[in-house]
Design a protein around this motif. Structure first.
Motif, short mmCIF file in Angstrom:
data_model
loop_
_atom_site.label_atom_id
_atom_site.label_comp_id
_atom_site.label_asym_id
_atom_site.label_seq_id
_atom_site.Cartn_x
_atom_site.Cartn_y
_atom_site.Cartn_z
N LYS A 15 0.84 -1.21 0.00
CA LYS A 15 0.00 0.00 0.00
C LYS A 15 0.87 1.26 0.00
O LYS A 15 0.53 2.24 -0.67
CB LYS A 15 -0.94 -0.02 1.20
N GLU A 16 1.99 1.22 0.73
CA GLU A 16 2.90 2.38 0.71
C GLU A 16 3.43 2.62 -0.70
O GLU A 16 3.47 3.75 -1.17
CB GLU A 16 4.09 2.16 1.66
N LYS A 19 0.78 4.14 -2.84
CA LYS A 19 0.56 5.55 -2.49
C LYS A 19 1.49 6.44 -3.33
O LYS A 19 1.06 7.45 -3.88
CB LYS A 19 0.91 5.72 -1.01
N ASN A 51 -14.08 -1.53 4.05
CA ASN A 51 -12.61 -1.67 4.06
C ASN A 51 -12.00 -1.26 2.72
O ASN A 51 -10.92 -0.67 2.68
CB ASN A 51 -12.23 -3.12 4.37
N LYS A 54 -11.97 2.50 2.57
CA LYS A 54 -10.90 3.04 3.45
C LYS A 54 -9.53 2.90 2.78
O LYS A 54 -8.71 3.81 2.83
CB LYS A 54 -10.89 2.28 4.78
N ALA A 55 -9.31 1.73 2.16
CA ALA A 55 -8.02 1.51 1.50
C ALA A 55 -7.83 2.51 0.36
O ALA A 55 -6.74 3.05 0.17
CB ALA A 55 -7.94 0.07 0.99
N GLU A 57 -9.08 5.49 0.12
CA GLU A 57 -8.83 6.80 0.72
C GLU A 57 -7.36 6.90 1.15
O GLU A 57 -6.69 7.89 0.89
CB GLU A 57 -9.72 6.92 1.96
N TYR A 58 -6.87 5.84 1.78
CA TYR A 58 -5.50 5.83 2.29
C TYR A 58 -4.48 5.98 1.15
O TYR A 58 -3.51 6.73 1.26
CB TYR A 58 -5.26 4.51 3.04
N ILE A 59 -4.77 5.31 0.04
CA ILE A 59 -3.80 5.30 -1.06
C ILE A 59 -3.94 6.53 -1.96
O ILE A 59 -3.01 6.91 -2.66
CB ILE A 59 -3.94 3.96 -1.85
#
Ligand code: NDP
Length: 282
Positions: A15-16, A19, A51, A54-55, A57-59
């Motif tokens: 995921k990092e 991003k 989930n 959320k993922a 949004e995070y990325i």
């Protein structure tokens, strides 16, 4: 010492990386967009969809949520998908399964344009995987390949046994292991003397949906064991298809449940969304 393959850490790493890729695309004026469709209010589906959002949004992926009532007709759903297929600002389309009984899942899966099929379930995606062409790969098996590679497990030349032959896990898993030059056997409920088959495995993938079925009698000493199953026990704890306590001491590496294969599925969905831009541009 048995290596516990940490799916949480590996999925966080992926995921990092994603991003960074999404930011680079944004800097180039491109936005990745995923449309997520849920029909009805199945509690588990609501958690999965939440989930996924959320993922995104995070990325940094834009997500469009379509929460449709249980009464939605198949035609209405197909019309929405047709509209999303045409939209140039939508890169990926995901329909959360299972669908209500009055809607034919296969028909819905086939209605998603293969270039937007981020779940990798469309027959065109499956076909592309089989003949080694670019396309989306089903997220759970793609995640397992990442778990193996990022844990330093060599696949080439190894005896790989996949137990389970579903379209979303077992079959694509076998194709991916073959693509990585493993020697692959697929076992299923009609396999005779399953133990003697699984005992050959250097890498065993358990995807049968039977809690703690795989005890150490099924495992070759030193094998790598990947547990795809996920079950909630009476004491509310989660377990897999593998009897972890029994098997872990004799294998070289194993995935726990929870925290093994599970977290990889969403990470690979996000990967597919980011890849979609490249796939769409050929
Ligand atoms: P399916 O029920 O679609 O397929 C199960 C497969 O296992 C079938 O091919 C079946 O054989 C085979 N099987 C069943 N019983 C036996 C047995 N006693 N011996 C040998 N083979 C057997 O399941 P899925 O592939 O969808 O899922 C498998 C598991 O993985 C489930 O626990 C599911 O919850 C979990 N899962 C986890 C995910 C994650 O993100 N962690 C994602 C997807 C699934 P046959 O074809 O002959 O009937």
């Amino acid at each position: 010492m048995t290596q516990v393959i940490d799916g949480k850490a590996i999925s966080a790493q992926i995921k990092e990386e994603l991003k960074g890729k999404v930011q680079a695309l944004k800097n180039a004026g491109r936005e990745v967009t995923l449309a997520v469709i849920q029909v009805g209010e199945d509690a588990a589906s609501t958690v999965y969809v939440g989930n996924k959002k959320k993922a995104c949004e995070y990325i940094g992926i834009r997500s469009l949520a379509y929460e449709l009532p249980e009464s939605t007709s198949e035609t209405e759903l197909l019309e929405l998908i047709a509209e999303l297929n045409k939209r140039t600002d939508v890169n990926g389309i995901l329909v959360q399964l299972p669908l209500p009984k009055h809607i034919e899942e296969d028909k819905v899966i086939r209605s998603i344009h293969p270039l937007k099929d981020v779940d990798g379930f469309h027959p065109a995606s499956v076909g592309a995987l089989c003949i080694g062409e670019p396309g989306f790969v089903s997220c759970t098996p793609a995640g397992i390949i990442q778990l193996l590679k990022r844990s330093g497990v060599e696949i080439a030349g190894k005896e790989c046994v996949v137990v389970g032959r579903s379209n979303i896990v077992g079959k694509p898993m076998a194709m991916l292991l073959l693509r990585e030059n493993g020697t692959v056997t697929v076992a299923h409920s009609k396999t005779k003397d399953l133990k003697s088959v699984t005992k050959r495995a250097d890498i065993l993938i358990a995807a049968v949906g039977k809690p703690k079925m795989f005890t150490r009698e099924y495992i070759k000493e030193g094998a790598v064991v990947i547990d795809v199953g996920i079950h909630r026990m009476e004491n509310k704890k989660l377990c897999g298809d593998v009897d972890y306590e029994d098997v872990a001491p004799i294998c070289s590496a194993i995935t726990p449940v929870p925290g093994g294969v599970g977290p990889m599925t969403i990470a690979m969905l996000m990967h597919n969304c980011v890849e979609s831009i490249q796939i769409q541009e050929g």
